[in-house]
Design a protein around this motif. Structure first.
Motif, PDB file in Angstrom:
ATOM      1  N   UNK A   1       0.848  -1.192   0.000  1.00 22.79           N
ATOM      2  CA  UNK A   1       0.000   0.000   0.000  1.00 22.79           C
ATOM      3  C   UNK A   1       0.884   1.244   0.000  1.00 22.79           C
ATOM      4  N   UNK A   2       0.542   2.168  -0.861  1.00 28.06           N
ATOM      5  CA  UNK A   2       1.266   3.427  -0.966  1.00 28.06           C
ATOM      6  C   UNK A   2       0.329   4.564  -0.549  1.00 28.06           C
TER       7      UNK A   2
ATOM      8  N   UNK B   1       4.598   8.557   0.897  1.00 24.93           N
ATOM      9  CA  UNK B   1       5.503   8.066  -0.136  1.00 24.93           C
ATOM     10  C   UNK B   1       5.917   9.237  -1.024  1.00 24.93           C
ATOM     11  N   UNK B   2       4.955  10.126  -1.257  1.00 26.47           N
ATOM     12  CA  UNK B   2       5.236  11.329  -2.039  1.00 26.47           C
ATOM     13  C   UNK B   2       4.145  12.342  -1.748  1.00 26.47           C
TER      14      UNK B   2
ATOM     15  N   UNK C   1       1.179   2.885 -12.384  1.00 22.57           N
ATOM     16  CA  UNK C   1       1.709   1.624 -11.835  1.00 22.57           C
ATOM     17  C   UNK C   1       0.606   0.652 -11.403  1.00 22.57           C
ATOM     18  N   UNK C   2      -0.524   1.183 -10.903  1.00 25.85           N
ATOM     19  CA  UNK C   2      -1.647   0.316 -10.541  1.00 25.85           C
ATOM     20  C   UNK C   2      -2.207  -0.342 -11.800  1.00 25.85           C
ATOM     21  N   UNK C   3      -2.369   0.443 -12.862  1.00 29.72           N
ATOM     22  CA  UNK C   3      -2.888  -0.092 -14.123  1.00 29.72           C
ATOM     23  C   UNK C   3      -1.960  -1.170 -14.679  1.00 29.72           C
TER      24      UNK C   3
ATOM     25  N   UNK D   1      -7.523   2.213  -6.063  1.00 35.67           N
ATOM     26  CA  UNK D   1      -7.083   3.580  -5.782  1.00 35.67           C
ATOM     27  C   UNK D   1      -8.169   4.180  -4.898  1.00 35.67           C
ATOM     28  N   UNK D   2      -7.777   4.605  -3.730  1.00 38.01           N
ATOM     29  CA  UNK D   2      -8.706   5.050  -2.703  1.00 38.01           C
ATOM     30  C   UNK D   2      -8.402   6.507  -2.383  1.00 38.01           C
TER      31      UNK D   2
END
Length: 168
Positions: A6-7, A59-60, A78-80, A91-92
């Motif tokens: 998780x990011x 993370x950013x 990156x999720x895609x 994506x939350x």
């Protein structure tokens, strides 16, 4: 096997108004930080000992000038790519009312460059499908809103509130 953990990212709401009192530091060892300064209110001559500085690590962190394309490239792409290799992706967006979640997720209607994560990720995924005809893909999309302990399936035209456990 999980491809990525998780990011957590922060984005300061894009606004036409002058920037608020915040600073983003990407130079510290470890994770970048977002510091928010809330000046003390000295009205009425009362002593005010409340905290002025709140610092959070992510993370950013993205400032008000960050464009939708950069948000997509850094967070959603990156999720895609993981989804295209067979992993589930989520994506939350979380934040208080008016903090810019809808703009980040769906985008603005005024300019094409203001498209949010959803239209960009759908375009990206279907572009990738067209490039690889050797596979058969099945796509399932959920778009949910949770507000005051009620859930809303935003793809359901009835727009009715449901118990969270009753949502698809």
């Amino acid at each position: 096997m999980v491809k990525q953990t998780i990011q957590i990212y922060a984005r300061v709401k894009p606004s036409r108004r002058p920037a608020g009192i915040y600073s983003i530091s990407n130079e510290e060892a470890g994770a970048p930080s977002l510091e928010i300064i809330v000046p003390r209110d000295l009205a009425d001559g009362f002593v005010n000992n409340k905290r002025e500085s709140y610092k959070f690590r992510f993370q950013e962190a993205f400032d008000q000038e960050t464009k939708q394309e950069a948000i997509f490239d850094r967070i959603a792409k990156p999720v895609a790519e993981s989804v295209l290799t067979g992993y589930n992706g989520t994506i939350f967006a979380y934040g208080q009312t008016g903090s810019g979640k809808t703009f980040t997720i769906t985008g603005g209607a005024e300019r094409y460059s203001d498209r949010g994560i959803i239209p960009r990720i759908l375009s990206y995924i279907f572009e990738q499908f067209q490039k690889d005809s050797s596979k058969v893909y099945s796509v399932h999309i959920s778009y949910l809103e949770i507000y005051n302990e009620c859930g809303y399936d935003l793809l359901d035209p009835r727009h009715e509130a449901s118990k969270l456990e009753d949502l698809p």
